[in-house]
Design a protein around this motif. Structure first.
Motif, PDB file in Angstrom:
ATOM      1  N   GLY A 203       0.817  -1.210   0.000  1.00 29.42           N
ATOM      2  CA  GLY A 203       0.000   0.000   0.000  1.00 29.42           C
ATOM      3  C   GLY A 203       0.851   1.260   0.000  1.00 29.42           C
ATOM      4  N   GLU A 204       1.864   1.303   0.867  1.00 25.05           N
ATOM      5  CA  GLU A 204       2.763   2.460   0.904  1.00 25.05           C
ATOM      6  C   GLU A 204       3.552   2.559  -0.396  1.00 25.05           C
ATOM      7  OE1 GLU A 204       3.118   4.971   3.173  1.00 25.05           O
ATOM      8  OE2 GLU A 204       1.274   4.090   3.968  1.00 25.05           O
ATOM      9  N   ALA A 205       3.960   1.414  -0.929  1.00 25.99           N
ATOM     10  CA  ALA A 205       4.681   1.432  -2.203  1.00 25.99           C
ATOM     11  C   ALA A 205       3.813   2.021  -3.311  1.00 25.99           C
ATOM     12  CB  ALA A 205       5.132   0.020  -2.567  1.00 25.99           C
ATOM     13  N   LEU A 206       2.536   1.702  -3.309  1.00 26.98           N
ATOM     14  CA  LEU A 206       1.619   2.270  -4.293  1.00 26.98           C
ATOM     15  C   LEU A 206       1.574   3.792  -4.165  1.00 26.98           C
ATOM     16  CD1 LEU A 206      -0.564   2.231  -6.447  1.00 26.98           C
ATOM     17  CD2 LEU A 206      -2.230   1.577  -4.684  1.00 26.98           C
ATOM     18  N   ALA A 222      -5.810  -2.627  -7.914  1.00 31.40           N
ATOM     19  CA  ALA A 222      -4.872  -3.628  -7.395  1.00 31.40           C
ATOM     20  C   ALA A 222      -5.559  -4.974  -7.272  1.00 31.40           C
ATOM     21  CB  ALA A 222      -4.323  -3.201  -6.036  1.00 31.40           C
ATOM     22  N   PHE A 223      -4.798  -6.039  -7.581  1.00 28.21           N
ATOM     23  CA  PHE A 223      -5.277  -7.417  -7.501  1.00 28.21           C
ATOM     24  C   PHE A 223      -4.396  -8.211  -6.543  1.00 28.21           C
ATOM     25  CE2 PHE A 223      -6.666  -5.936 -11.595  1.00 28.21           C
ATOM     26  CZ  PHE A 223      -7.823  -6.624 -11.907  1.00 28.21           C
ATOM     27  N   GLY A 224      -4.988  -9.043  -5.690  1.00 31.42           N
ATOM     28  CA  GLY A 224      -4.184  -9.862  -4.798  1.00 31.42           C
ATOM     29  C   GLY A 224      -4.957 -11.020  -4.201  1.00 31.42           C
ATOM     30  N   ASP A 225      -4.224 -11.850  -3.424  1.00 35.04           N
ATOM     31  CA  ASP A 225      -4.862 -13.016  -2.798  1.00 35.04           C
ATOM     32  C   ASP A 225      -4.404 -13.255  -1.369  1.00 35.04           C
ATOM     33  OD1 ASP A 225      -2.927 -15.887  -3.037  1.00 35.04           O
ATOM     34  OD2 ASP A 225      -2.228 -13.968  -3.793  1.00 35.04           O
ATOM     35  N   GLY A 226      -3.251 -12.676  -0.953  1.00 37.31           N
ATOM     36  CA  GLY A 226      -2.694 -12.992   0.359  1.00 37.31           C
ATOM     37  C   GLY A 226      -2.721 -11.820   1.327  1.00 37.31           C
ATOM     38  N   SER A 227      -2.296 -12.082   2.566  1.00 38.70           N
ATOM     39  CA  SER A 227      -2.317 -11.019   3.571  1.00 38.70           C
ATOM     40  C   SER A 227      -1.301  -9.927   3.258  1.00 38.70           C
ATOM     41  CB  SER A 227      -2.076 -11.585   4.973  1.00 38.70           C
ATOM     42  OG  SER A 227      -0.773 -12.106   5.119  1.00 38.70           O
ATOM     43  N   ASN A 228      -0.256 -10.249   2.483  1.00 34.50           N
ATOM     44  CA  ASN A 228       0.689  -9.201   2.098  1.00 34.50           C
ATOM     45  C   ASN A 228       0.117  -8.276   1.020  1.00 34.50           C
ATOM     46  OD1 ASN A 228       0.857 -11.176   0.067  1.00 34.50           O
ATOM     47  ND2 ASN A 228       3.017 -10.777  -0.324  1.00 34.50           N
ATOM     48  N   ASP A 229      -1.083  -8.602   0.517  1.00 30.81           N
ATOM     49  CA  ASP A 229      -1.768  -7.748  -0.454  1.00 30.81           C
ATOM     50  C   ASP A 229      -2.799  -6.830   0.195  1.00 30.81           C
ATOM     51  OD1 ASP A 229      -0.455  -9.006  -2.660  1.00 30.81           O
ATOM     52  OD2 ASP A 229      -1.861 -10.684  -2.479  1.00 30.81           O
ATOM     53  N   LEU A 230      -3.027  -7.004   1.474  1.00 35.19           N
ATOM     54  CA  LEU A 230      -4.114  -6.299   2.158  1.00 35.19           C
ATOM     55  C   LEU A 230      -3.969  -4.782   2.062  1.00 35.19           C
ATOM     56  CD1 LEU A 230      -6.662  -6.864   3.865  1.00 35.19           C
ATOM     57  CD2 LEU A 230      -5.221  -6.792   5.889  1.00 35.19           C
ATOM     58  N   THR A 231      -2.761  -4.261   2.290  1.00 34.24           N
ATOM     59  CA  THR A 231      -2.591  -2.804   2.282  1.00 34.24           C
ATOM     60  C   THR A 231      -2.839  -2.216   0.900  1.00 34.24           C
ATOM     61  OG1 THR A 231      -0.197  -3.066   1.962  1.00 34.24           O
ATOM     62  CG2 THR A 231      -0.981  -2.783   4.230  1.00 34.24           C
ATOM     63  N   MET A 232      -2.423  -2.899  -0.157  1.00 39.22           N
ATOM     64  CA  MET A 232      -2.637  -2.310  -1.492  1.00 39.22           C
ATOM     65  C   MET A 232      -4.094  -2.442  -1.926  1.00 39.22           C
ATOM     66  SD  MET A 232      -0.903  -4.673  -4.462  1.00 39.22           S
ATOM     67  CE  MET A 232      -1.463  -6.335  -4.830  1.00 39.22           C
ATOM     68  N   ILE A 233      -4.780  -3.487  -1.485  1.00 38.99           N
ATOM     69  CA  ILE A 233      -6.209  -3.627  -1.802  1.00 38.99           C
ATOM     70  C   ILE A 233      -7.001  -2.518  -1.123  1.00 38.99           C
ATOM     71  CG2 ILE A 233      -8.242  -5.112  -1.517  1.00 38.99           C
ATOM     72  CD1 ILE A 233      -6.258  -6.046  -3.686  1.00 38.99           C
ATOM     73  N   ARG A 234      -6.598  -2.182   0.117  1.00 41.95           N
ATOM     74  CA  ARG A 234      -7.261  -1.087   0.832  1.00 41.95           C
ATOM     75  C   ARG A 234      -6.905   0.279   0.265  1.00 41.95           C
ATOM     76  NH1 ARG A 234      -6.216  -3.368   6.976  1.00 41.95           N
ATOM     77  NH2 ARG A 234      -8.303  -4.204   7.345  1.00 41.95           N
ATOM     78  N   THR A 235      -5.677   0.442  -0.225  1.00 38.26           N
ATOM     79  CA  THR A 235      -5.185   1.741  -0.678  1.00 38.26           C
ATOM     80  C   THR A 235      -5.660   2.090  -2.076  1.00 38.26           C
ATOM     81  OG1 THR A 235      -3.193   1.493   0.679  1.00 38.26           O
ATOM     82  CG2 THR A 235      -3.087   3.108  -1.097  1.00 38.26           C
ATOM     83  N   ALA A 236      -5.695   1.127  -2.969  1.00 38.04           N
ATOM     84  CA  ALA A 236      -6.039   1.387  -4.371  1.00 38.04           C
ATOM     85  C   ALA A 236      -7.457   1.926  -4.516  1.00 38.04           C
ATOM     86  CB  ALA A 236      -5.887   0.109  -5.190  1.00 38.04           C
TER      87      ALA A 236
END
Length: 266
Positions: A203-206, A222-236
């Protein structure tokens, strides 16, 4: 809203189970790129660990790697932003993992390192994971006599461990934030735990990439499936969870699509 950046997790998202990009997904991304959209792989892997099929995509210039610890401009061959663990923090996490029934490793300067004693047991600790995990660890980790000596001399991009016992993993994943509240704990593979610097997340990287490109965050997807994708899914501006994503990600996503083997990205 006009989408200008699309971030894509790789494993479990863009890549199929055999680690390729389906023709349907490729065509969809190519069309988006032709419309001026930046296509940005966003992965827990380091840059050279991304499959060649991803690194050679003609329309990819920027990548977010190591869970957001690095943003890389492949055209200019330079790092735009990085967030790393201090050697002290990395050593504390590594020694915590080392005391558990796990094998563990670290990423330093874009490569993976693992103690020889752990490397010898990769197959044993990957029996609960998809076959690609064992292959990836064996190919993308250099076995060394003492990982801690490497950690002591460097800032570290990520520290990871892998479990055989999934109940033990779940319990450890739940208690890590209390043990290391100033660091970020996530997971991208069914049997692992990953620890990064708190500022190293997708998310911060985005946000950093948007600032670099002069794009409003709301104009991203943003597209993802794991917990490391949570911040970018929330941010996008639009967050999309794959059909095979864990439930916590589906709960916060704007959309849930098909899974990684059903052209979910397209």
């Amino acid at each position: 809203m006009a989408i200008k950046i699309i971030l894509l997790d790789l494993d479990g998202t863009l890549l199929t189970s055999d680690k390729t990009i389906s023709p349907v997904n490729y065509a969809a991304l190519e069309r988006a790129a032709q419309m001026g959209v930046h296509i940005v792989p966003s992965t827990g892997r380091f840059y050279d660990a991304m499959p060649e099929v991803v690194r050679k995509l003609p329309f990819v210039r920027y990548t977010v790697t190591v869970n957001g610890a690095q943003i890389y401009d492949a055209q200019e061959k330079k790092v735009l932003h990085e967030e790393e663990l201090s050697s002290e923090d990395a050593l504390a996490v590594y020694e915590h993992f080392e005391a558990l029934p796990t094998i563990c490793d670290c990423y330093v300067e874009g490569w993976g390192y693992m103690d020889r004693s752990h490397y010898a047991h990769i197959d044993e600790f990957c029996c609960t994971a998809p076959p690609y995990v064992e292959k990836m660890l064996k190919e993308l980790r250099t076995p060394v006599d003492d990982v801690k000596e490497i950690i002591r001399g460097h800032r570290v991009q990520k520290v990871m461990c892998f479990f055989k016992d999934m109940d033990r993993r779940a319990a450890e994943l739940a208690r890590m934030p209390a043990l290391f509240p100033h660091l970020r704990t996530t997971s991208s593979i069914v049997n692992n735990i990953e620890v990064n610097a708190m500022g190293a997340n997708k998310g911060e990287a985005l946000k950093h990439l948007c600032a670099h490109l002069g794009v409003d965050v709301k104009d991203t997807m943003a597209f993802g499936d794991g917990s490391n994708d949570l911040t970018m899914i929330r941010t996008a501006g639009i967050g999309v969870a794959m059909g095979n994503a864990y439930q916590g990600l589906k709960d916060v996503a704007d959309y849930v699509t098909l899974d990684w083997d059903e052209d979910g990205v397209a």
